[in-house]
Design a protein around this motif. Structure first.
Motif, PDB file in Angstrom:
ATOM      1  N   ARG A  31       0.822  -1.221   0.000  1.00  0.00           N
ATOM      2  CA  ARG A  31       0.000   0.000   0.000  1.00  0.00           C
ATOM      3  C   ARG A  31       0.848   1.259   0.000  1.00  0.00           C
ATOM      4  O   ARG A  31       0.494   2.244  -0.642  1.00  0.00           O
ATOM      5  N   TRP A  73      -5.438   1.630   7.108  1.00  0.00           N
ATOM      6  CA  TRP A  73      -5.133   1.067   5.783  1.00  0.00           C
ATOM      7  C   TRP A  73      -3.700   0.511   5.729  1.00  0.00           C
ATOM      8  O   TRP A  73      -3.451  -0.566   5.215  1.00  0.00           O
ATOM      9  N   MET A 190      -6.791   5.123  -2.062  1.00  0.00           N
ATOM     10  CA  MET A 190      -7.280   4.061  -1.165  1.00  0.00           C
ATOM     11  C   MET A 190      -8.579   3.420  -1.656  1.00  0.00           C
ATOM     12  O   MET A 190      -8.971   2.358  -1.158  1.00  0.00           O
ATOM     13  N   LYS A 193      -9.814  -1.393  -3.822  1.00  0.00           N
ATOM     14  CA  LYS A 193      -9.665  -2.359  -2.738  1.00  0.00           C
ATOM     15  C   LYS A 193      -8.944  -3.630  -3.203  1.00  0.00           C
ATOM     16  O   LYS A 193      -9.126  -4.097  -4.322  1.00  0.00           O
ATOM     17  N   GLU A 194      -8.142  -4.168  -2.288  1.00  0.00           N
ATOM     18  CA  GLU A 194      -7.510  -5.465  -2.538  1.00  0.00           C
ATOM     19  C   GLU A 194      -8.504  -6.586  -2.210  1.00  0.00           C
ATOM     20  O   GLU A 194      -9.543  -6.346  -1.592  1.00  0.00           O
ATOM     21  N   GLU A 197      -9.478  -6.811   1.452  1.00  0.00           N
ATOM     22  CA  GLU A 197     -10.406  -5.752   1.867  1.00  0.00           C
ATOM     23  C   GLU A 197     -11.817  -6.042   1.379  1.00  0.00           C
ATOM     24  O   GLU A 197     -12.801  -5.828   2.095  1.00  0.00           O
ATOM     25  N   LEU A 198     -11.895  -6.526   0.140  1.00  0.00           N
ATOM     26  CA  LEU A 198     -13.220  -6.865  -0.410  1.00  0.00           C
ATOM     27  C   LEU A 198     -13.880  -7.969   0.414  1.00  0.00           C
ATOM     28  O   LEU A 198     -15.094  -7.955   0.638  1.00  0.00           O
ATOM     29  N   MET A 201     -15.377  -6.438   3.469  1.00  0.00           N
ATOM     30  CA  MET A 201     -16.580  -5.656   3.162  1.00  0.00           C
ATOM     31  C   MET A 201     -17.756  -6.570   2.832  1.00  0.00           C
ATOM     32  O   MET A 201     -18.901  -6.276   3.166  1.00  0.00           O
ATOM     33  N   TYR A 300     -14.073  -1.982   8.320  1.00  0.00           N
ATOM     34  CA  TYR A 300     -14.586  -1.772   6.965  1.00  0.00           C
ATOM     35  C   TYR A 300     -16.120  -1.691   7.003  1.00  0.00           C
ATOM     36  O   TYR A 300     -16.775  -2.518   7.631  1.00  0.00           O
ATOM     37  N   GLY A 371     -15.361   2.468   2.277  1.00  0.00           N
ATOM     38  CA  GLY A 371     -14.284   1.561   2.671  1.00  0.00           C
ATOM     39  C   GLY A 371     -14.095   1.651   4.164  1.00  0.00           C
ATOM     40  O   GLY A 371     -15.003   1.386   4.939  1.00  0.00           O
ATOM     41  N   GLY A 392     -12.154  -2.464  -8.733  1.00  0.00           N
ATOM     42  CA  GLY A 392     -11.817  -2.691  -7.325  1.00  0.00           C
ATOM     43  C   GLY A 392     -12.413  -1.669  -6.383  1.00  0.00           C
ATOM     44  O   GLY A 392     -12.352  -1.845  -5.175  1.00  0.00           O
ATOM     45  N   GLU A 426     -19.386  -3.646  -6.117  1.00  0.00           N
ATOM     46  CA  GLU A 426     -17.937  -3.680  -6.378  1.00  0.00           C
ATOM     47  C   GLU A 426     -17.715  -3.439  -7.858  1.00  0.00           C
ATOM     48  O   GLU A 426     -18.300  -4.107  -8.708  1.00  0.00           O
TER      49      GLU A 426
END
Length: 1017
Positions: A31, A73, A190, A193-194, A197-198, A201, A300, A371, A392, A426
């Motif tokens: 990041r 983050w 930011m 999202k990776e 992270e997804l 969420m 998140y 996020g 993303g 997404e």
């Protein structure tokens, strides 16, 4: 601002963190590389800054801030009182000693490819009691050495209080450094999202959806059905409390879950489609109800908004469906590389084209990026935003129509309404977006199954019951047709012959002296009849009695004869009923001793009386044992497993008892069955293949914990046959000493209660462990059922009231003795008797598919259990009916068995249904049955005359009723005046008071048949 502090991750406290916490270095390197990459590109505000400064103080009021978001983050945690300076060639962190120790993990970059090309990290430890001037100077020096050293990028909206933050900000100002707000460009960095992270969420979205559908929506339906008055604010509070219950959290740890904002519930014309509003204190109105809620999981966020409509007009439904179409249109536009403003304008054009009158009602923005921060202000979906969408990104799609008017509304507060929809989306490369809260969640927006113009639960139940009724009659008719011809062979009563030939007759002196002699070997009484010794087998003697009157003793012997009432268990068939029978014989003997006699003559009668009683008792006991053994299916032998690790439970009692006293023992599972061994060595074997129901009754709310086996075929032990065997142990005091002084805070009592709780827990664990091992041993062929206590209801299947509880395949009570077990698969239908508004209780009659089996009655069931029982039976696909009177089920079942074809031709079981439209013939046939309901049949009276003391004296009431309903012939010709006069005379003769006369006159004219008046005297 939502006044609640965001929760840090596990092992972290708000003011500092422990060394037990690990930092995800890989995520940090990925990041920070992305942040530096975008900075070097120099787009937008990134091109104007020489260094980036992020300073986080302590403020419990702030939940969402860009400074804390970038920390979460990068590190996974918020680090309070920490200053981060990102320069061109170095990164500096100034923090307390504990946080510096935590951040040291980042300085070890050896062997990490992601760390290549990144500036080195310098860690400075903050001095709490000093001005930190030396540390500030080092950071200013680094800023000055970064690029041109003139401008710093900051988050201008983040202003943390406290002396520490103030002194740092003053230092930057004093140095003359220019501040540039980089909130938007950092947010854009930011926003993509990776996968990890997804995943977080999606989990947050799943929890939100669960809380909405399983709690909020159900609660609103309850409020609508019950017409409750509930305030919006109270309902919002209940939603917040719901996230403390694990059942709504999809398996997540409650400490990682919190609300993004207080739930917003609006109805009754007051709608504000913003997230800054708070649920007001007005009562919820039934019209359009909007609910907005969002749940945050591991920092998140997620979001969901739904509109629930109660009894909506067609126009409301059309507008709602159009809103769904608008949403679909927006989803088509949200693609990688599309400008946000272009997507908004395309939706606006669609609304103008389809329903231009709704353009002013459309929300001014259609959602935002989401996020770690709930709402990303720089990435709002509106007409001005020039940022491009990237693969993303996660967007909270939020669109609605406000200030709509419902012309059909009856109440003023229901005239204005609004719709709002929201779900997470997404951003993908193209085509359709993946919805984190899918369309399935949106389809629940209309309360289709609970609106007042739709089918209620009761109507659905009735429709299902109608289907079951048709199926029931067809199935029963087919079954009885197949069984026809299989006539039951009635067993003849065993003929007991005393002596097969004369040589077996005893040659005793008493017989020659014409005295009564009892032959114990052949169980025969030899009596003198007209001077001839006549043998009578003990089985022919019904009873004997002896009495003394004056100088004589009388012995009376009664015999079984055709036509006399036999005991219920005796059978009623004689081998040769046309023969001549002796009904009774009486013998008399003197009580006076004659001169020269060795004994009083009546001594023989007294001895005979005593011995006959003994022989009769022995004979009946043996017969009872033989009868018990009749029909016993021979069981396989138990295969003993000599392995010591067999599942075993110790210190159990068995019911029914093996001996008169109850005994403890152990229950052990072997290869093909259980063996119970008592302390004195008695053994009871129960084979797995003979168990119809294995029931485990936990000790929750009970004084005993039970393993109950309801068997397919009876087994013998203790000289009796048993189809129900249970093993139990007590978990508390069944009796309480009332004389003992009770005190609320008595230490001994508190200790005893605690010990009992621990004992209950241990026992439950031991029994569960045993059950799991047995189920594994039998490869799940034997499954233990656990009663559903929540579905239980009170009733009296025997003499006492107990809690009857359904299991997956039966209705049981195993804590009281005798136990009650009904297999649901064997039940034909259930009938509720005495269901009337003014009665507190009703009776349940269970009719079995085997019509020769006696029906089961459950008395005194509380009337408030009626609906839950109906719901349960309906869910089990069992037909039920109800009526206001009690029926004579013995007669009804006999009628059906005698003529099944006739019964089903006349409508079958539909006669029980109060709404049935049967033919006249059917009504006539059934009215006969119903008339007999209140009059015990002659057969039953005879059968029950021995037990008449125990019966209720209902015969007199019934006879009154029958006389009341049928006037005599001589009275039928009299007119009312004559009858009134007769009644008055009768009342005067019975000394009735004059004032009662007028009351009776009124009653007789309105209701009472003539015969009632005459019998009052």
């Amino acid at each position: 601002v939502y006044n609640k502090r965001a929760k840090p991750g596990p092992g972290v406290c708000n003011r500092g963190l422990t060394m037990a916490v690990n930092l995800d270095k890989e995520a940090y390197y990925r990041r920070i590389k992305r942040l530096y990459g975008n900075w070097k590109k120099g787009e937008d505000e990134f091109g104007k800054v020489d260094a980036i400064v992020v300073s986080v103080g302590v403020d419990e009021e702030i939940v969402y801030a860009k400074s804390t978001a970038i920390q979460t983050w990068l590190f996974g945690y918020e680090l309070t009182d920490t200053i981060m300076v990102f320069c061109d060639t170095k990164i500096i962190f100034l923090a307390s000693k504990k946080k510096v120790d935590f951040l040291k993990q980042l300085t070890v970059t050896k062997g990490n490819e992601n760390a290549n090309g990144l500036p080195p990290i310098t860690l400075l430890t903050r001095e709490k009691n000093e001005s930190n001037k030396a540390n500030f100077d080092k950071m200013i020096e680094a800023i000055r050495g970064s690029k041109e050293g003139k401008t710093v990028g900051v988050f201008s909206k983040d202003k943390f209080p406290g002396e520490y933050m103030k002194s740092w900000n003053d230092t930057i100002t004093a140095e003359g450094l220019e501040k540039v707000d980089i909130s938007a460009v950092v947010a854009y960095t930011m926003a993509v999202k990776e996968d990890g992270e997804l995943g977080l969420m999606k989990k947050a979205a799943a929890i939100t959806s669960e809380v909405y559908s399983k709690f909020f929506k159900e609660r609103v339906m309850e409020i609508v059905d019950a017409d409750e008055k509930v305030r919006h604010s109270k309902l919002a509070e209940s939603v917040e409390k719901a996230i403390e219950e694990k059942k709504y959290l999809c398996g997540a740890d409650p400490s990682t879950v919190e609300m993004c904002y207080p739930p917003i519930i609006q109805s009754g014309g007051n709608y504000s489609l913003k997230f800054s509003v708070v649920s007001d204190k007005n009562h919820m109105q039934f019209g359009a109800i909007t609910c907005a809620m969002g749940i945050r999981y591991k920092s998140y966020c997620s979001n969901l908004v739904r509109t629930l409509m109660v009894d909506p007009s067609q126009e409301m439904q059309d507008n709602y469906n159009f809103l769904l179409q608008v949403e679909e249109e927006l989803l088509k536009e949200l693609k990688h590389g599309v400008k946000i403003c272009d997507a908004y304008n395309a939706v606006l054009e669609y609304v103008k084209k389809e329903k231009s009158d709704l353009v002013p009602k459309l929300t001014k923005n259609l959602g935002f990026a989401m996020g770690i921060e709930f709402r990303e202000g720089a990435l709002v979906l509106n007409t001005k935003n020039q940022y491009k969408l990237k693969k993303g990104m996660v967007l909270s799609i939020s669109l609605g129509f406000a200030d709509l008017v419902n012309k059909d509304a009856k109440k003023e507060e229901q005239k204005k309404y609004a719709f709002m929809l929201r779900h997470l989306d997404e951003e993908e490369d193209g085509d359709d977006a993946e919805e984190l809260l899918g369309k399935g969640a949106r389809s629940a927006a209309l309360l289709a199954d609970r609106t007042r113009n739709e089918m209620t639960a009761e109507e659905k139940r009735r429709a299902h019951q109608k289907e079951l009724a048709n199926h029931l009659n067809e199935e029963a008719k087919r079954r009885l047709t197949e069984q026809k011809g299989e006539q039951q062979i009635q067993k003849a009563r065993k003929s007991n012959v005393s002596y097969k030939n004369i040589s077996q007759m005893p040659r005793e002196k008493d017989i020659r002296d014409m005295k009564i002699f009892i032959d114990k070997k052949y169980e025969t009484v030899v009596m003198p009849v007209f001077g001839i010794a006549t043998p009578f087998h003990i089985a022919t003697i019904k009873n004997i009695s002896m009495s003394v009157e004056g100088d004589y003793t009388y012995l009376r012997i009664n015999f079984y004869v055709p036509g006399s009432s036999l005991g219920r268990q005796e059978g009623n068939i004689f081998p040769n009923p046309d023969a001549t029978f002796v009904k009774e014989i009486t013998y008399r003997a003197s009580n006076l001793k004659a001169p020269g006699d060795t004994s009083v003559p009546s001594t023989n009668l007294q001895n005979a009386f005593r011995i006959i009683k003994e022989v009769q008792k022995r004979y009946k006991t043996r017969e009872a044992e033989e009868k018990e053994k009749e029909g016993i299916v021979k069981q396989d032998s138990l295969v003993i497993n000599l392995n010591r690790s067999n599942p075993k439970l110790k210190d159990l009692y068995i019911r029914p008892n093996i001996a008169q006293k109850r005994m403890q023992g152990s229950l052990e599972a072997h290869t093909n069955g259980f063996r119970f061994t008592s302390v004195r060595g008695d053994k009871v074997d129960i084979l797995y293949n003979n168990i119809k129901h294995a029931i485990f009754q936990p000790c929750d709310g009970e004084m005993i914990i039970v393993l109950h086996f309801h068997l397919k075929n009876a087994i013998m032990f203790g000289k009796r046959r048993h189809t129900d065997v249970q093993f139990y142990t007590e978990v508390g005091e069944i009796t309480t000493d009332l004389g003992k002084h009770q005190h609320m805070h008595d230490r001994d009592d508190l200790y005893a209660e605690q010990m009992e709780r621990e004992m209950r827990h241990k026992l439950k664990s031991a029994f569960k462990n045993f059950i799991e091992k047995v189920e594994t041993l039998t490869k799940e062929e034997l499954e233990f059922e656990v009663p559903f206590r929540d579905l239980g209801f009170q009733g009296a299947p025997y003499r006492s009231t107990c809690l009857l509880q359904p299991t997956s395949s039966s209705l049981v009570n195993v804590t009281e003795w005798p136990p009650f077990v009904v297999t649901l698969d064997e039940v034909e239908l259930v009938h509720f008797e005495r269901v009337q508004f003014h009665l507190k209780n009703f009776d349940v009659v269970i009719i079995y598919k085997d019509y020769n089996k006696k029906v089961t009655m459950i008395n005194a069931v509380p009337v408030n259990s009626l609906d839950p029982i109906k719901e349960w039976l309906n869910s089990c696909d069992i037909k039920y009916t109800e009526g206001v009177q009690s029926l004579n089920w013995t007669k009804i079942m006999k009628t059906i068995v005698d003529d099944p074809e006739g019964f089903f031709e006349q409508g079958g079981w539909s006669f029980l249904d109060p709404e049935s439209e049967g033919s006249g013939a059917e009504e006539d046939s059934e009215s006969e049955i119903e008339d007999e309901t209140f009059n015990p049949s002659a057969d039953e009276e005879e059968e029950e005359e021995e037990d008449s003391d125990e019966d209720y004296s209902s015969e007199t009431e019934d006879s009154d009723y029958s006389g009341e309903s049928l006037g005599s012939e001589e009275e039928s010709g009299k007119d009312w005046d004559e009858l009134e006069e007769e009644a008055r005379k009768a009342d005067r003769e019975s000394h009735y008071e004059d004032e009662d006369t007028s009351n009776r006159k009124r009653k007789s004219r309105s209701a009472a048949p003539p015969s009632k008046k005459k019998r009052r005297s």
